[in-house]
Scaffold this motif. Structure first.
Motif, PDB file in Angstrom:
ATOM      1  N   ARG A 121       0.817  -1.213   0.000  1.00 46.89           N
ATOM      2  CA  ARG A 121       0.000   0.000   0.000  1.00 46.89           C
ATOM      3  C   ARG A 121       0.852   1.264   0.000  1.00 46.89           C
ATOM      4  N   ARG A 122       2.008   1.239   0.659  1.00 41.04           N
ATOM      5  CA  ARG A 122       2.853   2.429   0.730  1.00 41.04           C
ATOM      6  C   ARG A 122       3.504   2.750  -0.615  1.00 41.04           C
ATOM      7  N   LEU A 152       1.024   5.631  -4.812  1.00 37.49           N
ATOM      8  CA  LEU A 152       1.219   7.049  -4.534  1.00 37.49           C
ATOM      9  C   LEU A 152       0.354   7.910  -5.446  1.00 37.49           C
ATOM     10  N   GLU A 180      10.566   8.695  -3.430  1.00 32.38           N
ATOM     11  CA  GLU A 180       9.978   7.763  -2.468  1.00 32.38           C
ATOM     12  C   GLU A 180       9.965   6.346  -3.027  1.00 32.38           C
ATOM     13  N   GLN A 240      11.976   2.907  -1.614  1.00 34.86           N
ATOM     14  CA  GLN A 240      11.279   1.676  -1.267  1.00 34.86           C
ATOM     15  C   GLN A 240      11.678   0.505  -2.156  1.00 34.86           C
TER      16      GLN A 240
END
Length: 679
Positions: A115-116, A119, A146, A150
């Protein structure tokens, strides 16, 4: 020597067929797949067939690399860039439930990296495609940082209404390329330019999920092919039944998710013409799975409603085929209720069924057939692989002790359950869609298909079974026959009360030009065949149907004929049409086909392999052990009826003709099985 080669790589076996265009001879063989190194199995097939790679003038490949990666969840870590506010789309999914009252069912995990890694981009288009808020470039660059932190290995870009206006997605892709370098990127307006946000997003994510894997696979196979002397460009079968250059396939991997089964349907369409059979149900039973499909009026069916697994759609053009875990390697087991089950887990190529002698210790459908006398342990793969019947008996005895059944009774039950699973799959593509299987013929292929076809046909009251030439490598035959094909879609909603015919005509011209241009990029230099269609539905319905459009100018009169065609199609499918109801025109499709040279298939009986017949005992439920004639397919005389029980062996496959059925070789080389009672 000039060769045209088709190779289909499955989960258990890799099938090769090669046509020598100068001599008119065919080479067909099967070799074990290499899940750890798929390309090595292909070059092994070249070596086993004594093929000179430098003599290959055309090579088409069918692969399950993408399919297996989706099923086994072995793709890459994907980051999603979507319109701000829609970040949860992959997780919200649809409200549909697989089983309505199952309180334990949970939605499938999406293919994104978490989920992270979903974006939101600060931008917005209106429902008409106009810019409401432009892309905030600094915001996108921060999102890229970002994703880099990740560990994203690929990026999927799916912005709201991008199928109407591609400008924002193109801007985001440019920034991603600047910030993240050569990381693979998939954008929705290229992958799936359709409405329905979730389907478009999920398809784009799936494309990104597979892209690094397929890039590596194509590069590795290029190297392997050069090792055997083949340096030409080559093609990969697409899910829609066309072929595309390998480099292009590496950049559009979601187009290959049904690459292997598509080959079998292409070959079936040819057999339908040759044998003069308009309506055919297909059964392709290999080592890992069984695929079933439908030919109506001599033509295959296409759909864009493919599901990676229940609830995870991929909106790409595919030949309409259903797959189940019912192959020769499907494992028999006992569930918690004490009931015998078969599949979907498969022993695969490594270790494979117990009889392969590679360490497999669980009973499979192949082991069951061997125990029942239906397979010759000395003639598997044409004698290039020997089966160990003692191992099959041992694993069946062990499971039989748990069920209080002897090995023979258990083997017969395993085969019957596998047959019932395949019959149920055939019902899904026939009865559930309004087609009565009793008016169809069943065409069976794959290494195990002809062994089970008669029993499956009897359970469905299908009157005729057709075993085509080269059934063991039939999907590879389809690769030889495949033309180049490109499907393009334009999404724009119109209603029958206010459709703009000149605008529709202009857009059809535009996407036709794009489709033809893509064909040329894939090496086609001739004149393309063009087919057009419109997806329509009654106002308020959720799903639409594809309606063919006449050739020529898209005038108001042409649209009226298409609308009338939709009403008739709806009446045939559902039993009614709604006179005077508004019809929505949802999307517009163009198919461009680049025909390649026609391939003629020889009769396998002409190979000169006319071995004598023999006898062995075979078990049939209700009859017990019966002395059964065993004959090589090359020894079948034309226009002669062969009564069952009978086993017809050939390289790569065995056909079982049970008591009460008759086999006859057609003038075109197919083997036709019919029942004495006409069923």
């Amino acid at each position: 020597m000039r060769l045209q080669v088709g190779i289909d790589t499955g989960g258990t076996f890799t099938d090769l067929i090669a046509l020598d265009t100068e001599r008119g001879t065919l080479t067909a063989l099967k070799t074990s797949s290499r899940p750890d190194a798929p390309g090595r199995a292909i070059t092994t097939a070249f070596d086993d067939g004594n093929l000179d790679g430098d003599s290959v003038e055309r090579f088409t490949h069918g692969t399950t690399v993408g399919t297996n990666a989706l099923i086994e969840r072995t793709g890459c870590k994907v980051g999603l860039l979507t319109t701000k506010g829609l970040e949860d789309t992959p997780y919200i999914q649809r409200i549909n439930r697989k089983v309505l009252y199952d309180l334990t069912w949970t939605k499938p995990e999406p293919l994104v990296g978490g989920r992270r890694m979903c974006l939101g981009v600060d931008e917005r288009l209106t429902a008409a495609g106009d810019v409401l808020r432009p892309v905030a470039e600094d915001d996108v660059r921060a999102l890229c940082a970002e994703l880099r932190a990740q560990g994203a290995e690929a990026v999927a870009i799916c912005l709201l209404f991008a199928y109407l206006n591609t400008g924002h997605e193109e801007a985001v892709r440019r920034i991603v390329a600047e910030e993240l370098g050569d990381i693979p990127v998939s954008v929705s307006h290229e992958v799936a330019p359709i409405w329905r946000e979730y389907e478009r997003a999920n398809t784009t994510i799936a494309d990104a999920y597979l892209k690094p894997l397929l890039r590596r696979y194509v590069m590795s196979l290029d190297e392997e092919l050069r090792r055997v002397g083949m340096c030409r460009t080559w093609t990969i079968m697409k899910s829609n039944g066309g072929a595309m250059l390998s480099d292009a396939a590496a950049e559009a991997p979601v187009q290959t998710i049904m690459s292997g089964p598509a080959g079998g349907m292409i070959a079936t369409e040819r057999i339908a013409v040759i044998e003069g059979i308009a309506d055919i149900l297909t059964l392709d039973m290999g080592g890992t799975s069984a695929d079933v499909g439908l030919i109506v009026d001599g033509h295959q069916r296409h759909t864009t409603e493919y599901e990676i697994e229940w609830g995870l759609p991929a909106a790409v053009p595919v030949i309409d085929v259903k797959s189940i875990g019912a192959g020769g390697g499907s494992i028999a087991w006992v569930d918690r209720g004490g009931f015998l089950r078969v599949g979907p887990t498969s022993a695969g190529a490594q270790p494979g069924p117990a009889c392969y002698g590679r360490g497999g210790d669980k009973p499979t459908v192949t082991d069951a057939n061997l125990v029942l006398g239906r397979l010759d342990p000395g003639f598997f793969l044409g004698g290039r692989m020997r089966l160990d019947a003692e191992r099959s008996h041992a694993v069946l005895d062990r499971l039989g002790d748990e069920l209080e059944m002897d090995a023979t009774e258990l083997a017969a039950s395993i085969v019957e359950i596998a047959n019932e699973n395949m019959a149920n799959a055939i019902k899904m593509v026939s009865l559930e869609r309004g087609h009565d299987p009793r008016r169809f013929s069943l065409l069976a292929f794959g290494g195990a298909g002809p062994l089970h076809a008669a029993a499956v046909a009897r359970s469905l009251d299908i009157p005729r079974v057709v075993i085509p030439p080269f059934p063991g490598v039939f999907s590879a035959v389809g690769l030889l026959l495949a033309d180049l094909r490109v499907d393009k879609v334009w999404t724009q909603a119109f209603r029958s009360t206010d459709v703009d015919a000149p605008e529709v005509h202009r857009q059809f011209e535009r996407i036709t030009a794009r489709a033809v241009d893509e064909l040329h990029q894939e090496g086609f230099s001739g004149s393309a065949e063009i087919a057009r269609a419109i997806n329509m539905r009654y106002l308020g319905q959720n799903y639409e149907h594809e309606v063919p459009l006449d050739d020529g100018e898209v005038s108001a009169a042409a649209l009226e004929r298409a609308l009338a065609r939709f009403a008739e199609m709806h009446r045939q499918r559902y039993g009614y049409a709604i006179d005077g109801e508004t019809i929505e025109l949802v999307s517009f499709k163009v198919t461009a086909i680049g025909r390649r040279g026609r391939v003629e298939l020889s009769d396998p009986a002409a190979s000169g392999n006319h071995q004598g017949s023999s006898k062995r005992d075979v078990f049939f439920r209700g009859h017990g052990w019966i002395e059964t004639t065993v004959i090589h397919r090359g020894g079948l005389s034309p226009d002669t009826d062969y009564e069952g029980p009978l086993l017809v062996q050939e390289d790569g496959s065995t056909t079982l003709v049970p008591p009460g059925m008759t086999a006859r070789r057609s003038p075109h080389g197919s083997m036709i099985l019919t029942s004495e009672d006409g069923r």
